[in-house]
Design a protein around this motif. Structure first.
Motif, short mmCIF file in Angstrom:
data_model
loop_
_atom_site.label_atom_id
_atom_site.label_comp_id
_atom_site.label_asym_id
_atom_site.label_seq_id
_atom_site.Cartn_x
_atom_site.Cartn_y
_atom_site.Cartn_z
N THR A 243 0.84 -1.20 0.00
CA THR A 243 0.00 0.00 0.00
C THR A 243 0.87 1.25 0.00
O THR A 243 0.53 2.26 -0.61
CB THR A 243 -0.93 0.03 1.22
OG1 THR A 243 -0.15 0.08 2.43
CG2 THR A 243 -1.82 -1.20 1.24
N VAL B 4 -7.99 -5.18 -4.66
CA VAL B 4 -8.73 -5.98 -3.68
C VAL B 4 -9.96 -6.61 -4.34
O VAL B 4 -10.23 -7.81 -4.17
CB VAL B 4 -9.13 -5.12 -2.47
CG1 VAL B 4 -10.07 -5.89 -1.55
CG2 VAL B 4 -7.90 -4.66 -1.70
N TYR C 7 -3.81 -9.40 1.44
CA TYR C 7 -3.13 -8.90 2.64
C TYR C 7 -2.45 -7.59 2.27
O TYR C 7 -1.87 -7.47 1.18
CB TYR C 7 -2.11 -9.92 3.15
CG TYR C 7 -2.74 -11.17 3.69
CD1 TYR C 7 -2.77 -11.41 5.06
CD2 TYR C 7 -3.35 -12.09 2.85
CE1 TYR C 7 -3.38 -12.56 5.57
CE2 TYR C 7 -3.98 -13.22 3.34
CZ TYR C 7 -3.99 -13.44 4.70
OH TYR C 7 -4.60 -14.57 5.20
N LEU C 8 -2.50 -6.61 3.15
CA LEU C 8 -1.98 -5.29 2.85
C LEU C 8 -0.63 -5.07 3.51
O LEU C 8 -0.51 -5.15 4.74
CB LEU C 8 -2.97 -4.21 3.31
CG LEU C 8 -4.37 -4.29 2.71
CD1 LEU C 8 -5.24 -3.15 3.24
CD2 LEU C 8 -4.33 -4.27 1.19
N LEU D 255 -8.14 -0.39 6.77
CA LEU D 255 -9.08 -1.45 7.13
C LEU D 255 -10.52 -0.99 6.95
O LEU D 255 -11.41 -1.80 6.65
CB LEU D 255 -8.84 -1.90 8.57
CG LEU D 255 -7.51 -2.62 8.82
CD1 LEU D 255 -7.44 -3.13 10.26
CD2 LEU D 255 -7.30 -3.77 7.85
N TYR E 204 -11.03 -1.06 3.00
CA TYR E 204 -10.95 -2.39 2.37
C TYR E 204 -11.24 -3.46 3.42
O TYR E 204 -10.34 -4.18 3.88
CB TYR E 204 -9.56 -2.58 1.75
CG TYR E 204 -9.13 -1.37 0.94
CD1 TYR E 204 -9.82 -0.98 -0.21
CD2 TYR E 204 -8.05 -0.58 1.35
CE1 TYR E 204 -9.45 0.14 -0.93
CE2 TYR E 204 -7.66 0.54 0.63
CZ TYR E 204 -8.37 0.91 -0.50
OH TYR E 204 -8.01 2.03 -1.21
N THR F 87 -10.00 -7.22 3.71
CA THR F 87 -8.59 -7.52 4.00
C THR F 87 -8.49 -8.64 5.02
O THR F 87 -9.15 -8.62 6.06
CB THR F 87 -7.90 -6.25 4.55
OG1 THR F 87 -7.94 -5.23 3.55
CG2 THR F 87 -6.46 -6.54 4.92
#
Length: 483
Positions: free
Chosen positions: A132, A164, A175-176, A216, A219, A222
Motif C-alpha cells: 500500500t 482488492v 493482505y496489505l 481497514l 478495504y 482484507t
C-alpha cells in the motif's frame, strides 16, 4: 498478559554476553527463571480459528512491490543502482527532490487489476500481499492524511481498491503491506535523539495509526496486514503504543492475521520476545531463505517471501546475477509446504503497470505445474517420515494422503521410501496420469518404488501414497547378516 524469560537469556541481555556461551554454561535441568513481560507474546501456540486454518493451507502466495520507484527502475541519470530498486531514494546518486517529484509522472496506463489477478490465479496463488506504501511514503490509495498519494498523481485513481476487488473475485485473499518507515512525513525519525524528535514523532505515530485504520475501513475484506520497516530504534521504543494499536486493528477485523514483524517487546526484541515466544500469528523471519528441518521452525506457522533475482523486490530494469528458474521456485514451494510453511513469490511491475516478461514466463511455468500437481500443495504440510534425496513428502491434512514430490530422479529409477514402524504402503500411483506402481519391499519398513521410462522426467513428478498401519510379524522376515 505477563510472560517469563529464562535465566540464560537474562545473562545475555543484562551482561551483554554471547548467547551460545551463556546457554552452554547453563547447567542441565535448570528451572526456568523469570522476569515479567507486559508486551511480549500474548498467546502461546498456534491459532486454531478458521481464518488461520485457511492461511495455514494456502501453500502458494504472491507478493507485489509497486510504487513510484518503478519509474526509476534502478537507474538514475544513466547510473546503475545495485541495491533493491525500492530503496533508490536512499542512494547518494539519487537527488531527493527529484525522487519526491516522481509521483508527478506516475500514470500507469498498462495497469489492469483483473489481468494481475487472473495471472495470479493461473499461477496457483491463494493469497496476495500488495504494498500500500513503501518506505518512501507514497500511497497507492487516496489517503485522507497525506497529499503524497495516488490521487495527486496523473493517474488519480485508487490502485488498492481495484486490486482488492479483482483478487477477491478470483478467490485470492488479500493482505496489505504497510511500511512504518515513511521518508516523506516530517515527523518520521529513525532514532529519537532529542526532545524535539520525540515531540514530532508523536504526530508521526498518530499519522501511522490513522492510515492503518483508514486502510481497514476502506478495504474491509482484507485478511491481514504485513508490516515492514519496524527495525528502527525509534519504533522499538513504541512498545505500549504498538501493542495497543495491534489490539485495535484486530478488533476492527475479527480474525485479522498479523505476522511477527510488527511490534517490539519490552526490551525491543522483534519476532520473538525475550522469552523466545513468537509475537504475532506466524513467523516472518524466513525472508529469501528457507529452514532446513522441521526443528528450525520451532512448531510455529511461517512463510517464506522470495525474490526472483537475488534481492530485487520493486521493479529494476536490469536484473543482474542469478535469476531463479521455475523449477528452483517450485522446489522452494514444495520445501516450504513440506515443513508446514507457505511460499510467497514476489513480482515487481514496471512504471507503466506491466508485469515484466520474465515474471510472466515464471508464473506460466509454475501455473502449468500447479494445474497438475496442486493436490500435493494445498491443505498440505509436514510428514514425519525420513526425508530421501529424491525430494520431499507432503501430507494432506484433510484426507491423510501422502505425496512424494520428486526433483532428483535416481538413475536407476528406484525411489527409496522408509516408513515408520507398522506402516505399510498399500497403493502408489502417479498424480499426473494415475499409473500404478507396485512397491518392492526391500527391508522392514523400507521400499523401492520403481519408475521406468526411456527418459528422465521433464518436470518434478508427484506420486501419491496410500498407506495403512500393518501388524508386526506378518509378511517378510529379515535375518541380520552373520560374519
Amino acid at each position: 498478559m505477563k510472560k517469563l524469560i529464562c535465566g540464560a537469556a537474562l545473562s545475555v541481555m543484562f551482561a551483554g554476553g554471547n548467547a551460545d556461551l551463556a546457554m552452554a554454561q547453563t547447567p542441565k535441568n535448570t528451572p526456568r527463571v523469570s522476569i515479567a513481560l507486559e508486551h511480549g507474546a500474548h498467546n502461546l501456540g498456534k491459532r486454531t480459528d478458521p481464518m488461520m486454518g485457511t492461511w495455514r493451507n494456502y501453500g502458494l502466495g504472491q507478493f507485489i512491490h509497486w510504487g513510484v520507484y518503478a519509474i526509476a527502475g534502478g537507474h538514475w541519470d544513466g547510473k546503475y543502482y545495485g541495491g533493491a530498486a525500492e530503496w533508490i531514494r536512499s542512494w547518494k546518486e539519487m537527488p531527493k527532490d527529484a525522487y519526491d517529484n516522481l509521483y508527478k509522472q506516475f500514470d500507469p496506463k498498462e495497469f489492469d487489476a483483473k489481468a494481475w489477478a487472473k495471472q495470479a490465479k493461473d499461477m496457483g496463488a491463494k493469497y496476495m500481499i500488495i504494498t500500500t506504501k513503501h518506505h518512501d511514503g507514497f500511497c497507492l490509495w487516496p489517503s485522507e492524511f497525506t497529499d503524497y498519494d495516488v490521487s495527486n498523481s496523473p493517474y488519480k485513481e485508487d490502485i488498492i481498491g481495484p486490486l482488492v476487488e479483482a483478487y477477491d473475485a478470483e478467490g485470492i485473499d488479500v493482505y496489505l503491506y504497510f511500511s512504518v518507515i515513511d521518508w516523506n512525513h516530517p515527523g518520521y525519525r529513525s532514532a529519537l535523539k532529542s526532545e524535539k524528535d520525540r515531540e514530532e514523532y508523536e504526530a508521526f505515530k498518530e499519522f501511522t495509526k490513522n492510515q492503518l485504520v483508514e486502510l481497514l475501513e476502506r478495504y474491509p475484506s482484507t485478511k491481514g496486514l504485513w508490516f515492514d520497516g519496524t527495525w528502527d530504534a525509534a519504533w522499538k521504543e513504541q512498545v505500549a503504543f504498538a501493542d495497543e494499536l495491534e489490539a485495535e486493528l484486530r478488533e476492527m477485523v475479527p480474525g485479522l492475521i498479523i505476522g511477527s514483524r510488527f511490534r517490539p517487546d519490552d526490551y525491543g526484541n522483534r519476532h520473538f520476545d525475550s522469552n523466545g515466544d513468537l509475537m504475532g500469528d506466524y513467523e516472518q523471519g524466513w525472508e529469501r531463505k528457507l529452514p532446513k528441518t522441521i526443528e528450525d521452525v520451532k512448531g510455529n506457522d511461517w512463510d517464506c517471501v522470495m525474490t526472483v533475482p537475488e534481492n530485487q523486490w520493486g521493479y529494476h530494469s536490469d536484473w543482474r546475477g542469478h535469476v531463479k528458474t521455475s523449477f528452483e521456485l517450485i522446489e522452494m514451494l514444495v520445501h516450504s509446504v513440506a515443513l508446514n510453511g507457505n511460499f510467497v513469490l514476489n513480482f515487481g511491475p514496471n512504471g507503466e503497470g506491466g508485469i515484466r516478461k520474465e515474471e510472466t514466463q515464471l508464473a506460466t511455468e509454475i501455473g502449468d505445474w500447479m494445474a497438475v500437481n496442486h493436490e500435493a500443495i494445498y491443505d498440505c504440510g509436514y510428514l514425519d517420515w525420513e526425508k530421501q534425496d529424491w525430494g520431499y513428502y507432503t501430507l494432506d491434512r484433510k484426507t491423510g494422503k501422502i505425496y512424494m514430490v520428486v526433483f532428483n530422479m535416481p538413475l536407476n529409477g528406484a525411489l527409496r521410501v522408509k516408513t515408520p514402524n507398522k506402516v505399510k504402503l498399500d497403493k502408489v500411483y502417479s498424480l499426473k496420469d494415475g499409473k500404478n506402481f507396485t512397491p518392492e519391499e526391500i527391508h522392514k519398513n523400507e521400499y523401492f518404488i520403481h519408475y521406468t521410462s526411456d527418459k528422465q522426467p521433464e518436470s518434478p513428478m508427484v506420486f501419491v501414497i496410500e498407506s495403512s498401519s500393518g501388524e508386526e510379524g506378518k509378511g517378510h522376515t529379515y535375518q541380520k547378516a552373520k560374519t
